[in-house]
Structure formats: structure tokens, C-alpha cells
Design a protein around this motif. Structure first.
Motif, mmCIF file in Angstrom:
data_model
loop_
_atom_site.group_PDB
_atom_site.id
_atom_site.type_symbol
_atom_site.label_atom_id
_atom_site.label_comp_id
_atom_site.label_asym_id
_atom_site.label_seq_id
_atom_site.Cartn_x
_atom_site.Cartn_y
_atom_site.Cartn_z
ATOM 1 N N CYS A 105 0.833 -1.206 0.000
ATOM 2 C CA CYS A 105 0.000 0.000 0.000
ATOM 3 C C CYS A 105 0.869 1.259 0.000
ATOM 4 O O CYS A 105 0.548 2.241 -0.683
ATOM 5 C CB CYS A 105 -0.946 -0.002 1.198
ATOM 6 S SG CYS A 105 -2.291 -1.212 1.064
ATOM 7 N N ALA A 106 1.963 1.241 0.742
ATOM 8 C CA ALA A 106 2.874 2.388 0.754
ATOM 9 C C ALA A 106 3.491 2.595 -0.623
ATOM 10 O O ALA A 106 3.610 3.735 -1.102
ATOM 11 C CB ALA A 106 3.960 2.194 1.803
ATOM 12 N N THR A 107 3.863 1.506 -1.296
ATOM 13 C CA THR A 107 4.425 1.603 -2.649
ATOM 14 C C THR A 107 3.409 2.215 -3.600
ATOM 15 O O THR A 107 3.741 3.095 -4.399
ATOM 16 C CB THR A 107 4.857 0.214 -3.155
ATOM 17 O OG1 THR A 107 5.899 -0.276 -2.306
ATOM 18 C CG2 THR A 107 5.351 0.275 -4.593
ATOM 19 N N ILE A 108 2.169 1.771 -3.521
ATOM 20 C CA ILE A 108 1.125 2.300 -4.410
ATOM 21 C C ILE A 108 0.861 3.775 -4.119
ATOM 22 O O ILE A 108 0.683 4.571 -5.039
ATOM 23 C CB ILE A 108 -0.158 1.454 -4.282
ATOM 24 C CG1 ILE A 108 0.089 0.096 -4.944
ATOM 25 C CG2 ILE A 108 -1.356 2.167 -4.900
ATOM 26 C CD1 ILE A 108 -1.000 -0.916 -4.710
ATOM 27 N N LYS A 109 0.864 4.158 -2.860
ATOM 28 C CA LYS A 109 0.642 5.572 -2.526
ATOM 29 C C LYS A 109 1.797 6.438 -3.028
ATOM 30 O O LYS A 109 1.577 7.510 -3.590
ATOM 31 C CB LYS A 109 0.469 5.766 -1.022
ATOM 32 C CG LYS A 109 0.209 7.229 -0.679
ATOM 33 C CD LYS A 109 -0.202 7.429 0.736
ATOM 34 C CE LYS A 109 -0.447 8.919 0.927
ATOM 35 N NZ LYS A 109 -1.441 9.203 1.893
ATOM 36 N N ASN A 110 3.040 5.980 -2.846
ATOM 37 C CA ASN A 110 4.212 6.756 -3.261
ATOM 38 C C ASN A 110 4.452 6.733 -4.761
ATOM 39 O O ASN A 110 5.030 7.676 -5.306
ATOM 40 C CB ASN A 110 5.463 6.253 -2.530
ATOM 41 C CG ASN A 110 5.389 6.525 -1.043
ATOM 42 O OD1 ASN A 110 4.759 7.477 -0.602
ATOM 43 N ND2 ASN A 110 6.014 5.662 -0.262
ATOM 44 N N SER A 111 4.036 5.670 -5.441
ATOM 45 C CA SER A 111 4.269 5.521 -6.881
ATOM 46 C C SER A 111 3.043 4.927 -7.563
ATOM 47 O O SER A 111 3.070 3.797 -8.043
ATOM 48 C CB SER A 111 5.474 4.609 -7.126
ATOM 49 O OG SER A 111 6.609 5.067 -6.483
ATOM 50 N N PRO A 112 1.938 5.654 -7.628
ATOM 51 C CA PRO A 112 0.725 5.074 -8.208
ATOM 52 C C PRO A 112 0.878 4.702 -9.679
ATOM 53 O O PRO A 112 0.190 3.805 -10.163
ATOM 54 C CB PRO A 112 -0.325 6.170 -8.015
ATOM 55 C CG PRO A 112 0.445 7.429 -7.855
ATOM 56 C CD PRO A 112 1.738 7.037 -7.207
ATOM 57 N N ALA A 113 1.788 5.334 -10.404
ATOM 58 C CA ALA A 113 1.970 5.049 -11.827
ATOM 59 C C ALA A 113 2.692 3.733 -12.074
ATOM 60 O O ALA A 113 2.810 3.306 -13.214
ATOM 61 C CB ALA A 113 2.730 6.192 -12.495
ATOM 62 N N ILE A 114 3.146 3.074 -11.025
ATOM 63 C CA ILE A 114 3.861 1.818 -11.188
ATOM 64 C C ILE A 114 2.994 0.765 -11.881
ATOM 65 O O ILE A 114 3.496 -0.148 -12.511
ATOM 66 C CB ILE A 114 4.387 1.306 -9.824
ATOM 67 C CG1 ILE A 114 5.514 0.326 -10.025
ATOM 68 C CG2 ILE A 114 3.289 0.699 -8.985
ATOM 69 C CD1 ILE A 114 6.286 0.055 -8.764
ATOM 70 N N LEU A 115 1.692 0.908 -11.799
ATOM 71 C CA LEU A 115 0.766 -0.034 -12.432
ATOM 72 C C LEU A 115 -0.065 0.593 -13.547
ATOM 73 O O LEU A 115 -0.990 -0.043 -14.041
ATOM 74 C CB LEU A 115 -0.173 -0.621 -11.367
ATOM 75 C CG LEU A 115 0.493 -1.349 -10.203
ATOM 76 C CD1 LEU A 115 -0.547 -1.737 -9.160
ATOM 77 C CD2 LEU A 115 1.252 -2.563 -10.677
ATOM 78 N N SER A 116 0.247 1.818 -13.951
ATOM 79 C CA SER A 116 -0.552 2.518 -14.963
ATOM 80 C C SER A 116 -0.051 2.238 -16.375
ATOM 81 O O SER A 116 1.132 2.348 -16.644
ATOM 82 C CB SER A 116 -0.496 4.029 -14.723
ATOM 83 O OG SER A 116 -1.042 4.336 -13.471
#
Length: 175
Positions: A105-116
Motif C-alpha cells: 500500500c505504501a508503494t502504491i501511494k508513493n508511486s501510483p503510476a507503477i501499475l498505470s
């Protein structure tokens, strides 16, 4: 006399090669340290309109909201593992069934584009190394945007993408 010109020429060519491999990506290009997952087939070099990169997207934190289903296949012989990751404001929700939910969750909050998703470059050079048979797929939504991404470890570029998202995937690829 001939060696006098060959050595400096080799030195210049070596420096040019290193500069091409380690320079800052130009606008519209992708650098291996800032890429996001590719949803192209692992052994295909064909372009895919849904293969993501993050070089053209700002590296700003997101809201940290996610509802994801992650399927991890460490080896072809193993049964697939399926995780549910639900994040609210960068914090895992009670319904998350993920081995490292807080870190993911911290990774997604800090880097939301990682899965875009974003367009892929077909002229990108990747090292010819094999990181193992592990594959993963991620589907769902991050900050209200639909996500569909596939990961593998079939070459240096794919390994870098895996490593960037490994906390979300729930595995380090068997390493």
C-alpha cells in the motif's frame, strides 16, 4: 603507429556505449530504473498499447487507494497464488489478503503510476538475462483508475519492472 589510433578510438566508443546505457532518459523514452510493468507477452518484442512505463508520468504521490487482485505464479509447476490488496489512503484495509500489505500500500501511494498503462517503445535495449520463470498479473483499480498489468522476469527490462513492483506482487521472483 596504428595502435596509437586504435586505443583512443576504443576508449571513445566504450564511453559512448556507457553513456547510452546509463544516461537520463529523454522525454518520451523509458529508463530501466523508472519503468512500470509491461503487459506485453513475456517473449514478445511487439508493441503493446497497454504496456506501461512511467517516464512520461509525474512521480507524484497518489491518494493510496487501491482494490487489486494479484495472481503470482513462481514456477510453471506450482499452483498460482492469488492475493487481494485493498488500500485506503496508503494503509491496508482489513479485507486485504496480501503477504506484505503495508509495504504494498505504501508503494502504491508513493508511486501510483507503477501499475498505470502507457505506450511501449520497441527500440528499447534490454539485457539478455533470465531472471526465472515467475509471472504475475495485477488487475483492479488504483486511485479510481483501472489497472491491468503483467509482469515477468524474461530479460533485464522485465526484471527491473518486477523489482520496482515486487512489494505489490508479493514476491521477489524466487530470488
Amino acid at each position: 603507429m596504428r595502435m596509437r589510433f586504435v586505443r583512443p578510438l576504443l576508449a571513445v566508443l566504450a564511453l559512448a556505449g556507457l553513456a547510452a546505457c546509463s544516461g537520463t532518459p529523454t522525454p518520451g523514452s523509458t529508463g530501466s530504473a523508472t519503468q512500470a510493468p509491461s503487459s506485453a507477452a513475456p517473449s514478445s518484442n511487439a508493441p503493446s498499447s497497454s504496456a506501461p512505463t512511467t517516464s512520461s508520468q509525474p512521480a507524484t504521490p497518489g491518494q493510496g487507494n487501491a482494490e487489486l487482485s494479484i495472481t503470482l505464479l513462481e514456477t510453471p509447476e506450482a499452483a498460482p497464488q492469488t492475493f487481494t490488496l485493498v488500500c485506503a489512503g496508503g494503509t491496508p484495509a482489513a479485507e486485504s489478503k496480501h503477504p506484505s500489505a503495508a509495504e504494498a500500500c505504501a508503494t502504491i501511494k508513493n508511486s501510483p503510476a507503477i501499475l498505470s498503462p502507457a505506450p511501449t517503445r520497441t527500440d528499447q535495449a534490454c539485457t539478455m538475462q533470465y531472471g526465472g520463470p515467475a509471472t504475475a498479473t495485477v488487475t483492479g483499480a488504483v486511485d479510481g483508475k483501472e489497472v491491468t498489468a503483467a509482469f515477468s522476469r524474461t530479460d533485464g527490462c522485465q526484471i527491473a519492472l518486477w523489482d520496482a513492483a515486487k512489494s505489490v506482487l508479493g514476491s521477489d521472483g524466487g530470488l
